[in-house]
Design an enzyme around this catalytic site. Structure first.
Site, PDB file in Angstrom:
ATOM      1  N   ARG A 189       3.286  11.542   1.225  1.00  0.00           N
ATOM      2  CA  ARG A 189       2.408  10.502   1.796  1.00  0.00           C
ATOM      3  C   ARG A 189       3.172   9.177   1.741  1.00  0.00           C
ATOM      4  NH1 ARG A 189      -2.645  13.130   1.763  1.00  0.00           N
ATOM      5  NH2 ARG A 189      -3.255  11.758   3.460  1.00  0.00           N
TER       6      ARG A 189
ATOM      7  N   GLN B 295       4.401   8.695   7.661  1.00  0.00           N
ATOM      8  CA  GLN B 295       3.052   8.316   8.093  1.00  0.00           C
ATOM      9  C   GLN B 295       2.707   8.823   9.502  1.00  0.00           C
ATOM     10  OE1 GLN B 295       2.607   4.225   7.182  1.00  0.00           O
ATOM     11  NE2 GLN B 295       0.436   4.417   6.779  1.00  0.00           N
TER      12      GLN B 295
ATOM     13  N   ASP C 129       1.640  12.496   9.494  1.00  0.00           N
ATOM     14  CA  ASP C 129       0.705  12.866   8.424  1.00  0.00           C
ATOM     15  C   ASP C 129      -0.560  13.536   8.981  1.00  0.00           C
ATOM     16  OD1 ASP C 129      -0.950  12.966   6.240  1.00  0.00           O
ATOM     17  OD2 ASP C 129      -0.627  10.899   5.623  1.00  0.00           O
TER      18      ASP C 129
ATOM     19  N   SER D  31      -3.929  12.916   7.116  1.00  0.00           N
ATOM     20  CA  SER D  31      -4.616  11.656   7.415  1.00  0.00           C
ATOM     21  C   SER D  31      -5.312  11.723   8.770  1.00  0.00           C
ATOM     22  CB  SER D  31      -3.633  10.488   7.413  1.00  0.00           C
ATOM     23  OG  SER D  31      -3.208  10.227   6.109  1.00  0.00           O
TER      24      SER D  31
ATOM     25  N   TYR E 197      -1.866  10.571  -5.253  1.00  0.00           N
ATOM     26  CA  TYR E 197      -3.046  11.412  -5.375  1.00  0.00           C
ATOM     27  C   TYR E 197      -3.738  11.182  -6.715  1.00  0.00           C
ATOM     28  CZ  TYR E 197      -1.710  14.143  -1.275  1.00  0.00           C
ATOM     29  OH  TYR E 197      -1.413  14.543   0.002  1.00  0.00           O
TER      30      TYR E 197
HETATM   31  P1  NAD Z   1      -7.460  13.457  -1.142  1.00  0.00           P
HETATM   32  O1  NAD Z   1      -8.037  14.124   0.058  1.00  0.00           O
HETATM   33  O2  NAD Z   1      -6.491  14.185  -1.993  1.00  0.00           O
HETATM   34  O3  NAD Z   1      -8.675  12.961  -2.087  1.00  0.00           O
HETATM   35  C1  NAD Z   1      -9.700  12.135  -1.565  1.00  0.00           C
HETATM   36  C2  NAD Z   1     -10.032  11.070  -2.562  1.00  0.00           C
HETATM   37  O4  NAD Z   1     -10.728  11.646  -3.671  1.00  0.00           O
HETATM   38  C3  NAD Z   1      -8.830  10.349  -3.166  1.00  0.00           C
HETATM   39  O5  NAD Z   1      -8.956   8.975  -2.891  1.00  0.00           O
HETATM   40  C4  NAD Z   1      -8.919  10.677  -4.640  1.00  0.00           C
HETATM   41  O6  NAD Z   1      -8.479   9.615  -5.471  1.00  0.00           O
HETATM   42  C5  NAD Z   1     -10.403  10.912  -4.804  1.00  0.00           C
HETATM   43  N1  NAD Z   1     -10.787  11.631  -6.033  1.00  0.00           N
HETATM   44  C6  NAD Z   1     -10.165  12.681  -6.639  1.00  0.00           C
HETATM   45  N2  NAD Z   1     -10.834  13.047  -7.749  1.00  0.00           N
HETATM   46  C7  NAD Z   1     -11.913  12.229  -7.850  1.00  0.00           C
HETATM   47  C8  NAD Z   1     -12.977  12.120  -8.768  1.00  0.00           C
HETATM   48  N3  NAD Z   1     -13.076  12.907  -9.829  1.00  0.00           N
HETATM   49  N4  NAD Z   1     -13.908  11.172  -8.554  1.00  0.00           N
HETATM   50  C9  NAD Z   1     -13.822  10.346  -7.479  1.00  0.00           C
HETATM   51  N5  NAD Z   1     -12.831  10.397  -6.578  1.00  0.00           N
HETATM   52  C10 NAD Z   1     -11.892  11.324  -6.751  1.00  0.00           C
HETATM   53  O7  NAD Z   1      -6.820  12.057  -0.757  1.00  0.00           O
HETATM   54  P2  NAD Z   1      -6.204  11.545   0.612  1.00  0.00           P
HETATM   55  O8  NAD Z   1      -7.261  10.853   1.375  1.00  0.00           O
HETATM   56  O9  NAD Z   1      -5.477  12.650   1.266  1.00  0.00           O
HETATM   57  O10 NAD Z   1      -5.174  10.451   0.091  1.00  0.00           O
HETATM   58  C11 NAD Z   1      -4.278  10.741  -0.979  1.00  0.00           C
HETATM   59  C12 NAD Z   1      -3.365   9.593  -1.267  1.00  0.00           C
HETATM   60  O11 NAD Z   1      -2.393   9.426  -0.261  1.00  0.00           O
HETATM   61  C13 NAD Z   1      -4.064   8.256  -1.325  1.00  0.00           C
HETATM   62  O12 NAD Z   1      -3.442   7.490  -2.322  1.00  0.00           O
HETATM   63  C14 NAD Z   1      -3.803   7.632  -0.010  1.00  0.00           C
HETATM   64  O13 NAD Z   1      -3.889   6.222  -0.028  1.00  0.00           O
HETATM   65  C15 NAD Z   1      -2.375   8.081   0.161  1.00  0.00           C
HETATM   66  N6  NAD Z   1      -1.961   8.055   1.549  1.00  0.00           N
HETATM   67  C16 NAD Z   1      -0.775   7.422   1.836  1.00  0.00           C
HETATM   68  C17 NAD Z   1      -0.341   7.382   3.141  1.00  0.00           C
HETATM   69  C18 NAD Z   1       0.942   6.717   3.476  1.00  0.00           C
HETATM   70  O14 NAD Z   1       1.377   5.833   2.801  1.00  0.00           O
HETATM   71  N7  NAD Z   1       1.612   7.148   4.480  1.00  0.00           N
HETATM   72  C19 NAD Z   1      -1.077   7.990   4.148  1.00  0.00           C
HETATM   73  C20 NAD Z   1      -2.268   8.622   3.803  1.00  0.00           C
HETATM   74  C21 NAD Z   1      -2.689   8.668   2.488  1.00  0.00           C
END
Ligand code: NAD
Length: 366
Positions: free
Chosen positions: A119, A124, A127, A130, A225
Site C-alpha cells: 500500500r 497506488q 491498488d 482501494s 494495516y
Molecule cells: P483494511 O480493509 O485492512 O481494514 C479496514 C479498517 O479496519 C482499517 O482502517 C483498520 O485499521 C480497521 N480495523 C482493524 N481492526 C479494527 C478494530 N479492531 N477496530 C476498529 N477498526 C479496526 O484496511 P484498508 O482500507 O485496506 O487500508 C489499510 C491501510 O492501507 C490503511 O492504512 C490505509 O490508509 C492504507 N492505504 C494506503 C494506500 C497508499 O498509500 N497507496 C492506499 C490505500 C490504503
C-alpha cells in the site's frame, strides 16, 4: 505480445474493459477476449471488437496468450492449459489461497495477485483493494439508506421536525472513509471508530466524530494495516461500541486485519439492545464478520434489526468496478512489462510482493 482476458465466473468483474483494451492495443499489444467475458459487468463482445480486440474461446485465450488477465479464481483445468512462462494476473486472495498454490506446482506460469501489492505511493495506481473498497463503502451506505425506514437528513416540515439518522462506521480505512463521506452527504450524523489513531484527522475532516479508546497498539511495520489488540483494549472498545451502537440507526462495519479472522466488534447483546428498524451492514462478513450474528452473503433479521453481510458490494457496481480494476491492471502491466516480459523487475516491491511463491514440482522443467 498477446494479452488475453478470461471470464471471471465468481464476480461481476472483467479484468479489461473495452476502453482499457484499446489503450493496450495502442501500446502495440494484441488483445484477445473470451466471448462473454464482460457480459455480467455490462460490456458485450461487439464493444470489445470495436475497440480492436479479438473475441475468442476460453481455450484459445488460455493456450495462446502470453499474459492472462482475470478476476478472482481460476480452476486447475485452466491452469493446465496456460502456455509455459505465461503471466497470470488477478486478485486471488493471495494471503489465504492455498488451493491455487497447490495447483500451480505443476505449472510454469508466474502468477500475480494484485491484492498483495504494497500500500505504497508507487503502487497506488494499481491498488485494486482501494478501488473496490471505495465502491463498496459507498454502496454500503446507499444500501443501508434504502433499507432504513426513515430520512437520513434532518427534515423540518410544517408537521414537525424529524431528526437526522445516526450512522456509526467501524473501521476507517478506504471503505470506511468512503462510507463516512457518503453518509455525511446524505445528511446523517456520523461517528467513526478505528484502532489506527492516524485516521482521526481524516475522519474529522470528513465531518464525522472520531470516537476513541485509549491504548491502541499500532505497528509501523504492519504496512499501514491494523494489528491485533490486547484483551484489556478489546474489552474497553467493545463497551464503547456497544454504547454508541445502541443509539445508532445504522452501523457499517469494515474492520479487517489482513490474513486473520475479522475482529468481532458488535456482540449479540449489542444487536439485542439496538432500536427496532436499525440496520447493520457487515462488510467484513467474508472474513468471519465484525458482527457476531452476521452471515456472509445473507441478510438476517434479529427482532427488527436487519444485518446485511456483504463483503463484495462492488459486485453491484460491476461496470465501474471493472473500469477501476482494468485501470489498476493497466498500470500494473505498464510497470512490470516496461522492459519486456523476459525482464520483469523482480527486485521491485511491486513484483516481489504480488508474485505468488510456488515450489514447483521437480518434473516441471526450469
Ligand atoms: P483494511 O480493509 O485492512 O481494514 C479496514 C479498517 O479496519 C482499517 O482502517 C483498520 O485499521 C480497521 N480495523 C482493524 N481492526 C479494527 C478494530 N479492531 N477496530 C476498529 N477498526 C479496526 O484496511 P484498508 O482500507 O485496506 O487500508 C489499510 C491501510 O492501507 C490503511 O492504512 C490505509 O490508509 C492504507 N492505504 C494506503 C494506500 C497508499 O498509500 N497507496 C492506499 C490505500 C490504503
Amino acid at each position: 505480445m498477446v494479452i488475453g482476458v478470461v471470464k471471471c465466473t465468481a464476480e461481476n468483474l472483467v479484468a479489461l474493459v473495452p476502453q482499457v483494451a484499446a489503450k493496450l492495443i495502442k501500446d502495440e499489444y494484441q488483445v484477445v477476449v473470451e466471448s462473454g467475458a464482460g457480459k455480467s459487468s455490462g460490456y458485450n463482445d461487439e464493444v470489445y471488437e470495436s475497440s480492436g480486440a479479438v473475441i475468442s474461446t476460453r481455450n484459445e485465450v488460455l493456450t495462446k496468450a502470453d499474459v492472462i488477465l482475470t478476476g478472482t479464481s481460476i480452476p486447475k483445468t485452466d491452469i493446465d492449459r496456460i502456455k509455459p512462462e505465461a503471466l497470470l494476473v488477478g486478485k486471488f486472495n493471495g494471503r489465504v489461497e492455498s488451493e491455487l498454490i497447490t495447483n500451480l506446482k505443476t505449472s510454469r506460469a508466474q502468477v500475480f495477485s494484485l491484492d498483495l501489492l504494497p500500500r505504497s505511493t508507487i503502487a497506488q495506481s494499481m491498488d485494486v483493494l482501494s478501488s473496490l473498497a471505495s465502491l463498496s463503502g459507498y454502496k454500503a451506505v446507499v444500501t443501508a439508506a434504502d433499507e432504513f425506514a426513515g430520512y437520513f437528513p434532518m427534515m423540518t416540515t410544517s408537521a414537525g421536525t424529524i431528526p437526522p439518522a445516526r450512522v456509526l462506521i467501524l473501521g476507517a480505512g478506504v471503505a470506511g472513509l468512503q462510507a463516512i463521506a457518503t453518509a455525511k452527504r446524505l445528511g446523517a450524523i456520523v461517528e467513526a471508530f478505528d484502532v489506527r489513531t492516524a485516521v482521526r484527522e481524516e475522519v474529522q475532516s470528513l465531518g464525522a466524530k472520531f470516537i476513541e479508546v485509549e491504548g491502541a497498539q499500532e505497528d509501523s511495520a504492519a504496512g499501514g494495516y491494523a494489528v491485533e489488540q490486547s484483551e484489556a483494549y478489546i474489552a474497553k472498545q467493545k463497551e464503547l461500541i456497544h454504547e454508541t451502537s445502541v443509539k445508532a440507526d445504522v452501523v457499517i462495519t469494515t474492520a479487517n486485519i489482513p490474513g486473520r479472522k475479522a475482529p468481532i466488534l458488535i456482540e449479540n447483546r449489542t444487536v439485542n439492545a439496538m432500536k427496532q428498524g436499525s440496520i447493520i451492514v457487515d462488510m467484513a462478513s467474508a472474513s468471519g464478520g465484525n458482527c457476531e450474528l452476521s452471515k456472509d452473503d445473507q441478510t438476517v433479521d434479529i427482532d427488527g434489526v436487519k444485518i446485511i453481510g456483504d463483503s463484495k458490494l462492488y459486485n453491484q457496481m460491476g461496470k465501474q468496478a471493472s473500469l477501476l480494476y482494468s485501470n489498476n491492471i493497466y498500470n500494473f502491466l505498464k510497470y512490470v512489462l516496461k522492459e519486456g516480459k523476459d525482464k520483469l523487475p523482480y527486485d521491485s516491491e511491486i513484483v516481489s510482493q504480488s508474485l505468488l511463491k510456488v515450489e514447483r514440482e521437480s518434473t516441471v522443467s526450469a
